[in-house]
Design a protein around this motif. Structure first.
Motif, mmCIF file in Angstrom:
data_model
loop_
_atom_site.group_PDB
_atom_site.id
_atom_site.type_symbol
_atom_site.label_atom_id
_atom_site.label_comp_id
_atom_site.label_asym_id
_atom_site.label_seq_id
_atom_site.Cartn_x
_atom_site.Cartn_y
_atom_site.Cartn_z
ATOM 1 N N LYS A 1 -4.740 -63.265 30.104
ATOM 2 C CA LYS A 1 -4.987 -62.035 29.340
ATOM 3 C C LYS A 1 -4.338 -62.444 28.001
ATOM 4 N N GLU A 2 -3.100 -62.992 28.153
ATOM 5 C CA GLU A 2 -1.999 -63.359 27.238
ATOM 6 C C GLU A 2 -2.477 -64.361 26.158
ATOM 7 N N ILE A 3 -3.005 -65.274 26.852
ATOM 8 C CA ILE A 3 -3.814 -66.570 26.295
ATOM 9 C C ILE A 3 -4.975 -65.738 25.485
ATOM 10 N N ASN A 4 -5.864 -65.067 26.193
ATOM 11 C CA ASN A 4 -6.964 -64.555 25.469
ATOM 12 C C ASN A 4 -6.382 -63.933 24.335
ATOM 13 N N LEU A 5 -5.425 -62.863 24.474
ATOM 14 C CA LEU A 5 -4.931 -62.218 23.136
ATOM 15 C C LEU A 5 -4.614 -62.963 22.149
ATOM 16 N N ASP A 6 -3.752 -63.907 22.398
ATOM 17 C CA ASP A 6 -3.454 -64.751 21.391
ATOM 18 C C ASP A 6 -4.655 -65.214 20.467
ATOM 19 N N LYS A 7 -5.555 -65.696 21.362
ATOM 20 C CA LYS A 7 -6.931 -66.263 20.652
ATOM 21 C C LYS A 7 -7.117 -65.329 19.741
ATOM 22 N N LEU A 8 -7.640 -64.045 20.231
ATOM 23 C CA LEU A 8 -8.242 -63.206 19.423
ATOM 24 C C LEU A 8 -7.510 -62.672 18.240
ATOM 25 N N MET A 9 -6.165 -62.616 18.556
ATOM 26 C CA MET A 9 -5.226 -62.357 17.326
ATOM 27 C C MET A 9 -5.157 -63.199 16.389
ATOM 28 N N SER B 1 -9.776 -60.756 15.432
ATOM 29 C CA SER B 1 -10.821 -59.978 15.914
ATOM 30 C C SER B 1 -10.686 -58.570 16.025
ATOM 31 N N GLU B 2 -11.687 -57.708 15.944
ATOM 32 C CA GLU B 2 -11.428 -56.336 16.182
ATOM 33 C C GLU B 2 -11.054 -55.981 17.583
ATOM 34 N N LYS B 3 -11.581 -56.784 18.373
ATOM 35 C CA LYS B 3 -11.221 -56.715 19.836
ATOM 36 C C LYS B 3 -9.807 -56.724 20.279
ATOM 37 N N ALA B 4 -8.995 -57.365 19.203
ATOM 38 C CA ALA B 4 -7.687 -57.665 19.758
ATOM 39 C C ALA B 4 -6.665 -56.494 20.044
ATOM 40 N N VAL B 5 -7.038 -55.294 19.180
ATOM 41 C CA VAL B 5 -6.311 -54.008 19.535
ATOM 42 C C VAL B 5 -6.687 -53.554 20.710
ATOM 43 N N GLU B 6 -7.816 -53.720 20.999
ATOM 44 C CA GLU B 6 -8.221 -53.086 22.644
ATOM 45 C C GLU B 6 -7.665 -54.135 23.751
ATOM 46 N N ALA B 7 -7.657 -55.347 23.164
ATOM 47 C CA ALA B 7 -7.197 -56.424 23.962
ATOM 48 C C ALA B 7 -5.605 -56.296 24.489
ATOM 49 N N GLU B 8 -4.844 -56.162 23.265
ATOM 50 C CA GLU B 8 -3.491 -55.690 23.224
ATOM 51 C C GLU B 8 -3.076 -54.632 24.332
ATOM 52 N N ILE B 9 -3.930 -53.333 24.011
ATOM 53 C CA ILE B 9 -3.438 -52.544 24.982
ATOM 54 C C ILE B 9 -3.849 -52.763 26.536
ATOM 55 N N GLU B 10 -4.794 -53.491 26.944
ATOM 56 C CA GLU B 10 -5.180 -53.911 28.043
ATOM 57 C C GLU B 10 -3.995 -54.878 28.684
ATOM 58 N N TYR B 11 -3.564 -55.747 27.646
ATOM 59 C CA TYR B 11 -2.769 -56.937 28.093
ATOM 60 C C TYR B 11 -1.393 -56.006 28.575
ATOM 61 N N LYS B 12 -0.731 -55.185 27.569
ATOM 62 C CA LYS B 12 0.425 -54.409 27.812
ATOM 63 C C LYS B 12 0.307 -53.532 29.272
ATOM 64 N N GLU B 13 -0.953 -52.928 29.364
ATOM 65 C CA GLU B 13 -0.930 -52.244 30.770
ATOM 66 C C GLU B 13 -0.874 -53.231 31.863
ATOM 67 N N LEU B 14 -1.637 -54.528 31.761
ATOM 68 C CA LEU B 14 -1.356 -55.352 32.882
ATOM 69 C C LEU B 14 -0.151 -55.957 32.935
ATOM 70 N N LYS B 15 0.487 -55.955 31.910
ATOM 71 C CA LYS B 15 1.851 -56.601 31.922
ATOM 72 C C LYS B 15 3.002 -55.747 32.977
ATOM 73 N N ALA B 16 2.635 -54.509 32.462
ATOM 74 C CA ALA B 16 3.377 -53.423 33.231
ATOM 75 C C ALA B 16 3.077 -53.272 34.814
ATOM 76 N N GLU B 17 1.898 -53.461 34.886
ATOM 77 C CA GLU B 17 1.348 -53.555 36.320
ATOM 78 C C GLU B 17 2.089 -54.811 37.043
#
Lengths: 404, 546
Positions: A308-316, A320-336
């Motif tokens: 997810k991190e790799i993907n996020l970096d790519k998006l950022m 891409s406008e998907k980056a925001v959503e991806a970041e939220i997902e990423y943070k959630e996943l990281k916490a998990e």
């Protein structure tokens, strides 16, 4: 029954002054058969004596049945991963046996040991479920118990986890990764190997112990039969020799009773502790499974998070406008992922403490069992010697010329 | 029947090499005594699979004890324990060394009889089996008790005999010693010879023959018999005439039957020399029929036979003996069950010990915590105690087997008693038959006399018939006297034997019970000690509330 609302310190038995040592002692007693036919079951009285502030009153008595104990065990197993939950006695397989006095007594003893182990475990004794078990009335208990059936047992996040587990399992298979991820910790490997082999050795010892109980019973039976036959044979003889035969027969029958007693003693105080030892080892295996699951989860989440991190970096990078959503997902996943890592590490730490505790506990348990075993056998042997010895003077008096 | 040396057929426990290599503290002294349950080893000739048991790499089978130096669980008690009188089985006595039974055996002229060295031999003259049969012979060594004065003459005899000779001996004794409680001979056991392994069967038979001969020698009357002496001492072919098989006996009898039926001379009536033997099993078919008719008349006919078994005392005793037999049978069964139960408990204790030894070893090897090491040591301690106790159980049981064997011996003896009683009843039947013969002969003589007196001058043929009849009557009277004498003799033998049975049984039973009890006490004490020590060792674990 002491009312739950009694003011603190009113009972003279257990002062609640802070200087008194805190204790929690539980007794499982008075098995009673309730219900009819197929629905019949055994209920036990559970008496709690304590001066802990979390508990109501110095003494509380509740009625519980076996499935209540199972509920408590399962709740603890779920919440306290990494701790070796004290084992429960087995569900009985054979219907006929279920209400035999011996079985009931064995189970009562095992349940008593179970609950006391929980009550003396540093972490487990603080469990809320334990308090529920020890204090709530029967209706509340029944309600709690019936809620725990099926998938309602699992909380929503756990439910998600199950699906994720299934998902990753499927993808593993699809990708050809058949072997689950395992720790590569040599010390832990050694421990696993030890536990598995220990179970085999213990099972063998327990099997022989059970056989020994049976042998005692068989010897008792044959002594009774022999005694009877000797008495009848003695009736064919003359007066004084016949009397000796009769005495010998009686002694034989007496010893038969002693042997049955010792058989029971062996069962309760030697064979049961060995069986308990086996169950404890099985409980450790369950914890090991938990640890393996936790490890796998941690690994998978770590991997997924990385992706997810790799993907996020790519998006950022692509803005891409998907980056925001991806970041939220990423943070959630990281916490998990961090949570999973924490869970795993907790289990590891707890396990090593538990292991030490387990070894010490077992040395004490086994030592006691051996002591009881030796005492019982010595007592039996002495009784046998005494019984037969009493006949020697009578036999000596039966010299050929004298007795007729 | 009582063929086997040990009635229980107890096998030594399954392979116990692991137990034997245990380095136990306070190990018992290793012993070279053979397994107490094994028979006396026979010297075996090279390689014959008939006689040589297959090599057994593990435990000794009961036919060839191979004591290993560390089989110390078969030791006699290691302590000098006065309580234990060594169990000696000389010449068939089953009691300890102090009882009067030993004294009786000591009076026998045969100090020791040994049966050994089975060998295969070829049937020489035409046997019924084509291709020539083989049979086994046994070496019988007899030591004569030398008189104190040290008179001359050989003190040891060796002869070779086959089983058929033993049967002959038994048959001869049965004929000569009617009314006595003759020890029963070993079975022919055709079935067993098919089922068992050859060498096992031979060993069982060897042992049975030995026991049989020793019992014969110990009998106060039969031990002195010529038949036995000849059997034990005369080398070469046994000079006792063999009993022919039943088939030819029947044929022989059938030849005589027509003569008997058509009343040719004295062919119809048994002579005195015949009546001393029972009709059954003999060649005289007519006699057999007559006595059968008489016995039926006794059973079904309303009329009482001329002579009845009136001896009340005998009848009472007979009933007692029957009762005794029944109780012996039950007691014997229960004794066997008891021995098995003791065997089992000892075995399981041993296996428990073994399981714990393995556990202890495992914990020691894998120990990472001190508590583990302590526990491993505790486990080893317990295992050692269990193994020790297990050995004691086994030793105790080996002795118990011998003591309780008395029950089986007496049960076997009941057969001889039955035999002796049936000697009596067949002798009585012979007497009854002769008496009824005589009365019918007399009746015929009277009729003839009455008829011939009516004719003036006498009827030559009738007179001749009358004279023949009177001759027959004389012979029959002689036979009757002989038969009565024989019957009285048998009655007397029955009586003395019954008294002997009562006496000896009392002594044997006291010895049996005492031996059993003393043995149990001794070993129970030892076992108690073992466990008391272990309880002491583990006392620190005891609950404070105790």
């Amino acid at each position: 029954m002491i009312s739950p609302g009694s003011p603190p310190g009113s009972s003279s038995q257990s002062p609640r002054s802070p200087s008194a040592p805190l204790f929690l002692s539980v007794t499982v007693t008075d098995p009673v058969k309730l219900g009819n036919g197929v629905q019949a079951y055994i209920s036990y009285r559970v008496i709690t004596k304590t001066n802990l502030p979390e508990y109501q009153g110095p003494e509380k008595i509740v009625i519980r049945r076996y499935s209540d104990f199972v509920w408590l065990h399962d709740r603890l197993a779920e919440k306290y991963k990494g701790i070796f939950i004290p084992p429960l006695p087995e569900k009985s397989a054979v219907e006929k046996f279920r209400f035999s006095a011996e079985f009931i007594e064995m189970r009562r003893q095992a349940l008593d040991i179970f609950i006391n182990r929980i009550a003396s475990h540093p972490q487990l004794k603080q469990s809320e479920d334990l308090r529920t078990f020890l204090q709530e009335d029967e209706e509340t208990m029944e309600r709690a118990r019936s809620q725990e059936t099926g998938i309602f047992k699992k909380k929503p996040t756990d439910l998600m986890q199950i699906f994720k587990d299934v998902q990753s399992m499927v993808s593993d298979v699809v990708l050809g990764k058949e072997k689950p991820v395992e720790e590569s910790n040599p010390e832990y490997e050694k421990l696993k190997h030890y536990i598995f082999e220990l179970e085999d050795h213990l099972a063998e010892a327990q099997k022989q112990a059970y056989r020994l109980v049976k042998r005692h019973r068989e010897l008792g039976q044959s002594l009774a039969d022999f005694g009877k036959a000797i008495k009848l044979l003695g009736a064919c003889e003359g007066d004084s020799l016949g009397k000796v035969f009769s005495d010998l027969g009686s002694k034989s029958e007496l010893l038969s009773i002693k042997l049955q007693k010792e058989a029971h003693n062996l069962l309760m105080n030697f064979e049961e502790p060995l069986k308990d030892y086996v169950r404890a080892v099985q409980s450790i295996k369950a914890t090991m499974t938990d640890r393996a699951n936790a490890f796998r989860q941690q690994c998978e989440l770590a991997e997924t998070t990385k992706l997810k991190e790799i993907n996020l970096d790519k998006l950022m990078l692509m803005r891409s406008e998907k980056a925001v959503e991806a970041e939220i997902e990423y943070k959630e996943l990281k916490a998990e992922s961090e949570e999973a890592t924490r869970r795993f590490e907790t289990i590891v730490k707890l396990m090593s403490e538990e292991m030490m505790r387990f070894q010490e506990q077992k040395t004490a348990d086994l030592g006691l069992a051996f002591h009881e075993f030796a005492r019982g056998q010595a007592k039996l042997a002495n009784e046998i010697a005494d019984a037969w010895r009493s006949l020697v003077p009578k036999l000596d008096a039966c010299s050929p010329s004298m007795c007729s | 029947m009582m063929g086997a040396e040990n009635h229980y057929g107890l096998e030594p426990p399954p392979p116990r090499e692991e137990m034997e290599t245990l380095a136990l503290v306070d190990d018992d002294h290793p012993s070279t005594d053979p397994h107490p349950l094994a028979a006396v080893p026979a010297t075996l000739h090279g390689g014959d699979p008939l006689l040589f048991p297959p090599p057994s790499p593990h435990s000794p089978s009961s036919s060839s004890p191979s004591p290993s130096p560390s089989s110390s669980f078969l030791d006699p008690p290691a302590y000098a324990d006065v309580v234990f009188s060594p169990f000696d089985s000389q010449n068939g006595t089953s009691s300890g060394s102090n009882s009067p039974r030993c004294a009786a055996a000591a009076a026998s002229e045969y100090a020791r009889i040994t049966v050994s060295d089975p060998q295969k031999e070829q049937e020489t003259s035409g046997s019924l089996v084509p291709g020539g049969g083989t049979y086994v012979t046994y070496l019988i060594t007899t030591k004569i008790r030398t008189p104190a004065s040290g008179g001359g003459g050989p003190t040891e005899f060796r002869v070779r005999r086959r089983f058929r000779d033993v049967v002959t001996l038994a048959d001869r004794l049965a004929e000569s010693y009617r009314g006595f409680f003759i020890p029963p001979r070993p079975d022919k056991s055709v079935v067993e010879s098919q089922v068992m392994q050859k060498h096992e069967f031979v060993e069982q038979r060897r042992s049975a023959i030995e026991k049989y001969l020793r019992r014969l020698a110990a009998h106060p009357v039969i031990g002195k018999s010529d038949e036995l002496r000849v059997f034990l001492r005369t080398p070469g072919k046994l000079p006792l005439s063999a009993s022919t098989d039943v088939a030819s006996r029947m044929l022989d009898g059938a030849v005589r039957l027509p003569k008997q039926l058509f009343g040719e001379g004295g062919g119809g009536y048994a002579g005195p020399q015949d009546v001393v033997q029972p009709a059954k099993g003999g060649r005289d078919l007519l006699r057999i029929f007559k006595e059968l008719k008489q016995s039926v008349a006794n059973d079904w006919g309303g009329a009482k036979p001329a002579v009845v078994e009136e001896d009340k005392e005998f009848l009472e005793r007979k009933e007692k003996v029957q009762d005794l037999e029944q109780q012996l049978s039950t007691a014997s069964q229960q004794a066997e069950a008891l021995v098995k139960a003791q065997q089992d408990i000892g075995e399981t204790l041993g296996e428990l010990g073994l399981a714990f030894i393995k556990l202890a070893k495992f914990e020691t090897e894998e120990a990472t915590y001190d508590s583990q090491r302590i526990r491993a040591a505790d486990i080893k301690c317990l295992a050692t105690a269990a193994v020790k106790a297990s050995r004691f159980y086994r030793e105790s049981n080996a002795q118990t087997v011998k003591h309780l064997d008395t029950l089986h011996e007496y049960l076997g003896l009941m057969l001889s008693v039955h035999s002796a009683f049936s000697d009596r009843s067949s002798a009585l039947l012979t007497v009854q038959t002769l008496l009824s013969d005589l009365s019918s002969l007399h009746a015929r003589a009277e009729k003839l006399e009455a008829a011939s007196s009516k004719i003036f001058g006498g009827d030559k043929s009738r007179i001749r018939k009358l004279e023949d009849l009177k001759e027959t009557i004389r012979i029959t009277e002689d036979a009757k006297s002989c038969a009565i004498r024989g019957y009285e003799r048998i009655k007397e033998n029955n009586k003395t034997e019954l008294e002997r049975l009562d006496r000896e049984r009392r002594d044997d039973f006291v010895a049996m019970l005492r031996g059993f009890v003393v043995n149990q006490v001794g070993y129970a004490e030892k076992i108690a000690n073992v466990w008391a020590k272990e309880a002491e060792e583990t006392s620190r674990y005891a609950k404070e509330s105790n």
